[in-house]
Design a protein around this motif. Structure first.
Motif, PDB file in Angstrom:
ATOM      1  N   SER A  61       0.599  -1.104  -0.098  1.00  0.00           N
ATOM      2  CA  SER A  61       0.090  -0.055  -0.116  1.00  0.00           C
ATOM      3  C   SER A  61       0.790   1.278   0.026  1.00  0.00           C
ATOM      4  O   SER A  61       1.970   1.155   0.526  1.00  0.00           O
ATOM      5  N   GLU A  62       0.201   2.336  -0.524  1.00  0.00           N
ATOM      6  CA  GLU A  62       1.035   3.756  -0.488  1.00  0.00           C
ATOM      7  C   GLU A  62       1.425   4.066   1.080  1.00  0.00           C
ATOM      8  O   GLU A  62       2.585   4.669   1.093  1.00  0.00           O
ATOM      9  N   GLU A  63       0.448   3.875   1.904  1.00  0.00           N
ATOM     10  CA  GLU A  63       0.690   4.194   3.284  1.00  0.00           C
ATOM     11  C   GLU A  63       1.944   3.434   3.755  1.00  0.00           C
ATOM     12  O   GLU A  63       2.579   3.780   4.200  1.00  0.00           O
ATOM     13  N   ASP A  67       5.433   4.993   5.156  1.00  0.00           N
ATOM     14  CA  ASP A  67       5.781   4.652   6.575  1.00  0.00           C
ATOM     15  C   ASP A  67       7.301   4.013   6.758  1.00  0.00           C
ATOM     16  O   ASP A  67       7.645   3.964   7.772  1.00  0.00           O
TER      17      ASP A  67
END
Length: 126
Positions: A61-63, A67
């Motif tokens: 995921s982009e998140e 992170d």
């Protein structure tokens, strides 16, 4: 009868798809190597998870990608004080730096490469 231009376009698209697939496979191989390096320096689990997923072609995921950074030396065991790197370990780190350090990577990746170079230089001085 199928239009000749359409056939040529489809053939070109097929060639482009094969080239992109080969590029993805190269990136997956780099991620697999980086996974081994991350494990060797006891990198944070978030890196191992992301690199394993990327090496296996699984979406990240982009998140989760955002992170990953920043990472500090304190988060990694890196190399215990007084220990020396083998030629193979040094070569693997240098190879990873070359793959990560390019005009196409972000400034964070380039700073991480500089940190790795500094650590390698400290090992050479021992």
């Amino acid at each position: 009868m199928i239009n000749r231009q359409l056939v040529e376009t489809l053939m070109k698209m097929s060639e482009e798809k094969a080239a992109l697939r080969a590029q993805i496979e190269r990136y997956q191989a780099i991620c697999a190597s980086a996974y081994q390096l991350a494990g060797a320096v006891d990198a944070p689990l978030r890196f191992l998870d992301a690199l394993a997923s990327a090496a296996n072609g699984e979406p990240v995921s982009e998140e989760a990608a955002l992170d990953l950074l920043p990472v500090t030396v304190e988060e990694c065991a890196v190399v215990p004080k007084g220990a020396t790197l083998t030629d193979e370990q040094r070569g693997a780190i240098e190879w990873s730096i070359r793959k990560m350090d390019s005009p196409h990577t972000g400034s964070e990746a380039q700073r991480n490469c500089e940190t790795l170079r500094t650590l390698l230089a400290a090992q050479v001085e021992k």
